[in-house]
Design a protein around this motif. Structure first.
Motif, PDB file in Angstrom:
ATOM      1  N   HIS A 192      37.540  67.536  65.172  1.00  0.00           N
ATOM      2  CA  HIS A 192      37.635  66.092  64.984  1.00  0.00           C
ATOM      3  C   HIS A 192      36.967  65.685  63.667  1.00  0.00           C
ATOM      4  O   HIS A 192      37.518  64.887  62.885  1.00  0.00           O
ATOM      5  CB  HIS A 192      36.961  65.411  66.180  1.00  0.00           C
ATOM      6  N   MET A 193      35.803  66.270  63.410  1.00  0.00           N
ATOM      7  CA  MET A 193      35.079  65.960  62.178  1.00  0.00           C
ATOM      8  C   MET A 193      35.894  66.389  60.962  1.00  0.00           C
ATOM      9  O   MET A 193      36.009  65.661  59.980  1.00  0.00           O
ATOM     10  CB  MET A 193      33.725  66.678  62.182  1.00  0.00           C
ATOM     11  N   TYR A 194      36.512  67.562  61.061  1.00  0.00           N
ATOM     12  CA  TYR A 194      37.345  68.066  59.962  1.00  0.00           C
ATOM     13  C   TYR A 194      38.490  67.091  59.690  1.00  0.00           C
ATOM     14  O   TYR A 194      38.777  66.751  58.536  1.00  0.00           O
ATOM     15  CB  TYR A 194      37.882  69.453  60.329  1.00  0.00           C
ATOM     16  N   GLY A 195      39.112  66.595  60.756  1.00  0.00           N
ATOM     17  CA  GLY A 195      40.201  65.637  60.594  1.00  0.00           C
ATOM     18  C   GLY A 195      39.718  64.348  59.946  1.00  0.00           C
ATOM     19  O   GLY A 195      40.377  63.811  59.040  1.00  0.00           O
ATOM     20  N   ASN A 196      38.549  63.851  60.370  1.00  0.00           N
ATOM     21  CA  ASN A 196      38.010  62.612  59.806  1.00  0.00           C
ATOM     22  C   ASN A 196      37.812  62.717  58.307  1.00  0.00           C
ATOM     23  O   ASN A 196      38.027  61.766  57.570  1.00  0.00           O
ATOM     24  CB  ASN A 196      36.654  62.294  60.449  1.00  0.00           C
ATOM     25  N   LEU A 197      37.367  63.899  57.848  1.00  0.00           N
ATOM     26  CA  LEU A 197      37.046  64.058  56.428  1.00  0.00           C
ATOM     27  C   LEU A 197      38.303  63.978  55.563  1.00  0.00           C
ATOM     28  O   LEU A 197      38.210  63.775  54.351  1.00  0.00           O
ATOM     29  CB  LEU A 197      36.305  65.385  56.195  1.00  0.00           C
ATOM     30  N   LYS A 198      39.485  64.093  56.177  1.00  0.00           N
ATOM     31  CA  LYS A 198      40.733  63.956  55.425  1.00  0.00           C
ATOM     32  C   LYS A 198      40.926  62.528  54.915  1.00  0.00           C
ATOM     33  O   LYS A 198      41.823  62.274  54.103  1.00  0.00           O
ATOM     34  CB  LYS A 198      41.919  64.376  56.292  1.00  0.00           C
ATOM     35  N   VAL A 199      40.093  61.602  55.406  1.00  0.00           N
ATOM     36  CA  VAL A 199      40.192  60.217  54.940  1.00  0.00           C
ATOM     37  C   VAL A 199      39.937  60.149  53.430  1.00  0.00           C
ATOM     38  O   VAL A 199      40.431  59.256  52.740  1.00  0.00           O
ATOM     39  CB  VAL A 199      39.206  59.311  55.732  1.00  0.00           C
ATOM     40  N   PHE A 200      39.199  61.157  52.909  1.00  0.00           N
ATOM     41  CA  PHE A 200      38.903  61.168  51.469  1.00  0.00           C
ATOM     42  C   PHE A 200      40.101  61.642  50.649  1.00  0.00           C
ATOM     43  O   PHE A 200      40.087  61.552  49.437  1.00  0.00           O
ATOM     44  CB  PHE A 200      37.678  62.054  51.184  1.00  0.00           C
ATOM     45  N   SER A 201      41.126  62.189  51.334  1.00  0.00           N
ATOM     46  CA  SER A 201      42.327  62.630  50.610  1.00  0.00           C
ATOM     47  C   SER A 201      43.367  61.524  50.524  1.00  0.00           C
ATOM     48  O   SER A 201      44.463  61.737  50.004  1.00  0.00           O
ATOM     49  CB  SER A 201      42.946  63.843  51.314  1.00  0.00           C
ATOM     50  N   GLY A 202      43.051  60.375  51.070  1.00  0.00           N
ATOM     51  CA  GLY A 202      43.967  59.246  50.952  1.00  0.00           C
ATOM     52  C   GLY A 202      44.807  59.040  52.201  1.00  0.00           C
ATOM     53  O   GLY A 202      44.841  59.875  53.113  1.00  0.00           O
ATOM     54  N   GLN A 203      45.498  57.877  52.215  1.00  0.00           N
ATOM     55  CA  GLN A 203      46.258  57.450  53.394  1.00  0.00           C
ATOM     56  C   GLN A 203      47.371  58.420  53.758  1.00  0.00           C
ATOM     57  O   GLN A 203      47.548  58.759  54.926  1.00  0.00           O
ATOM     58  CB  GLN A 203      46.846  56.059  53.147  1.00  0.00           C
ATOM     59  N   ALA A 204      48.102  58.923  52.763  1.00  0.00           N
ATOM     60  CA  ALA A 204      49.237  59.799  53.048  1.00  0.00           C
ATOM     61  C   ALA A 204      48.768  61.077  53.728  1.00  0.00           C
ATOM     62  O   ALA A 204      49.344  61.513  54.734  1.00  0.00           O
ATOM     63  CB  ALA A 204      49.988  60.113  51.757  1.00  0.00           C
TER      64      ALA A 204
END
Lengths: 252, 238
Positions: free
Chosen positions: B36-48
């Protein structure tokens, strides 16, 4: 030294108890905690009162009869020390000391500071032994024991069965006692044939007596006068969980 | 030999077995938290990237499995873990209270040494901490999974839901409080789970596992706290 004692007094198993306050004077710092209670009891007896009942036997820290919660700590403030080996020099002149019995539902108070610890005996009776043919003692070298296993078994066998672990446990668990007994025999070759059955029978008895479960808080090992380490509870967990799927009770 | 008077309870229902069950459930939940934490950090890669990852979770193993099939398998495993963990916890809580006259660690009249000798704050807040986490998870699911509660505005985009929510200070604050409860729970829980499963074999192992528990807890807390703080600070936005 002058000491003010607040002691749990309870006439018998069914009566309600309460804390009573006593003053004792002329206490030597070299007296043990039990000798200080002896002084109090002599004064109470001379005055025609009822002496405070407390368990004691060897008074050298090996019999496991001491069962005093002193200022909220089982066996008092000194580590690796039974109440009989606790000396008054560890207290200060004029100090107020609370003395209570072991508290746990499976340890009913019989009188004052004496509790019934038969539950621990019944746990041992359920599996804390090996079945061996009787006869002459076998030759000591007939079953080699690795030094590491022998040391482990000796460390576990140091448990004197006082029940301080139960008294200190916020869950009222006797897991440290149980862990010591299961590790003691489970570490030795002679204990292997009944290892599964022993673990299951003893943990069943432990729970049936009404002791709680272990949540690894570690208060037990902190008050244990014999220094039984917390990992012996993990050994107990290991042996029980390993025995469960095998589900064999060799003694039927 | 003394007669065994007290009735035997089957070892499968013993406190030891229940602690084992609770430990397995807890470890599965910790593994979920890492993912879950790994997925959350994808927020830094942008909306897409974030929304794409969310969509990907629903298409894993397609067409072998139907849409969201793999996700639902994982959800069922997780729900069973949560259920078993909570059920075991309540049974054990009840037994501990029964064994101590309902007073737990406060059963002595002496007010001295109420905190015991060496127990950690984390170790005696497991139960109420667990309830705090459970209540937060319900709110968290209603907010970000089911999209029912929508502070800052509902959206079909998981990225927009997250940004809208964590732009509000009290949403971030409640999240931080829940993370504090989670941190305490994991600090003791990770060590306790390993010990309950029989893996604590020596005093050295006990120390190592406690260090591991602190490390895993710290990584999770930082990993979960950084995205909401960055959103609140305005560094990550729509």
């Amino acid at each position: 030294m002058k000491i003010t004692l607040r002691i749990w007094r309870q006439p018998d198993r069914d009566a309600a108890g309460a804390m009573a306050t006593y003053e004792v004077d002329g206490i030597s710092p070299d007296m043990s905690f039990l000798e200080m209670l002896d002084v109090l009891n002599e004064e109470l007896a001379l005055a025609g009162g009822d002496p405070v009942a407390f368990d004691h036997d060897c008074r050298e820290g090996i019999c496991g009869m001491c069962s005093l919660v002193i200022n909220g700590l089982a066996h008092g403030p000194e580590a690796l020390t039974t109440a009989c080996q606790l000396y008054m020099r560890h207290f200060t002149d004029g100090q107020v000391i609370d003395v209570e019995p072991w508290r746990a539902t499976p340890f009913p108070v019989l009188k004052d500071l004496v509790v019934d610890r038969g539950a621990l005996d019944r746990i041992v009776a359920a599996g804390g032994y090996i079945s061996a043919p009787t006869g002459a003692a076998p030759e000591a070298h007939s079953v080699p024991v690795p030094r590491k296993d022998a040391e482990r078994a000796f460390d576990a066998a140091a448990c004197i069965g006082c029940g301080a672990c139960v008294a200190a446990c916020p869950n009222g668990s006797a897991s440290l006692f149980l862990g010591a007994k299961i590790t003691h025999l489970g570490a030795l070759p002679q204990g292997q044939p009944e290892r599964d059955a022993r673990a299951l029978a003893m943990v069943e008895q432990h729970d049936a007596e009404g002791f709680g479960g272990c949540s690894q808080i570690g208060e037990c090992t902190a008050v244990c006068p014999a220094g039984i380490p917390l990992d012996m509870i993990s050994q107990l967990n290991h042996d029980v969980l390993a025995a469960l799927p095998r589900g064999k009770d060799q003694r039927g | 030999m003394m007669a065994v008077t007290a009735a035997r309870r089957r070892a499968t229902g013993s406190s030891t077995a229940l602690h084992g069950l609770m430990a397995v459930g807890g470890i599965i939940m910790v593994l979920f938290l890492v993912a879950h934490m790994y997925g959350n950090l994808k927020v830094f890669s942008g909306q897409a990237a974030f929304d794409g990852y969310s969509a990907y979770l629903r298409t894993i193993l397609e067409p072998l499995l139907p849409y969201a099939g793999a996700l639902w398998i994982l959800r069922v495993i997780l729900l069973l873990s949560v259920g078993a963990h909570i059920l075991a916890a309540f049974v054990l809580w009840h037994r501990a209270r029964a064994a101590t006259g309902g007073r737990g660690g406060y059963r002595y009249l002496s007010t001295a040494n109420r905190r015991g000798v060496q127990r950690s704050y984390a170790s005696f807040t497991m139960r109420w901490g667990g309830i705090t986490i459970a209540l937060f998870v319900i709110y968290h699911l209603l907010h970000l999974t089911v999209n029912v509660i929508a502070p800052g505005g509902a959206s079909e985009s998981p990225y927009t839901r997250m940004v809208n929510g964590f732009s509000i200070w009290w949403v971030v604050l409640s999240y931080a409080v829940a993370l504090a409860a989670l941190g305490l729970h994991l600090r003791h829980g990770i060590f306790s789970a390993l010990a309950s499963l029989g893996a604590n074999t020596s005093t050295t192992t006990r120390r190592r596992y406690n260090q591991a528990a602190v490390l895993v807890t710290a990584v999770l807390l930082i990993g979960f706290l950084v995205p909401p703080l960055c959103i609140l600070a305005g560094w990550v936005g729509p």
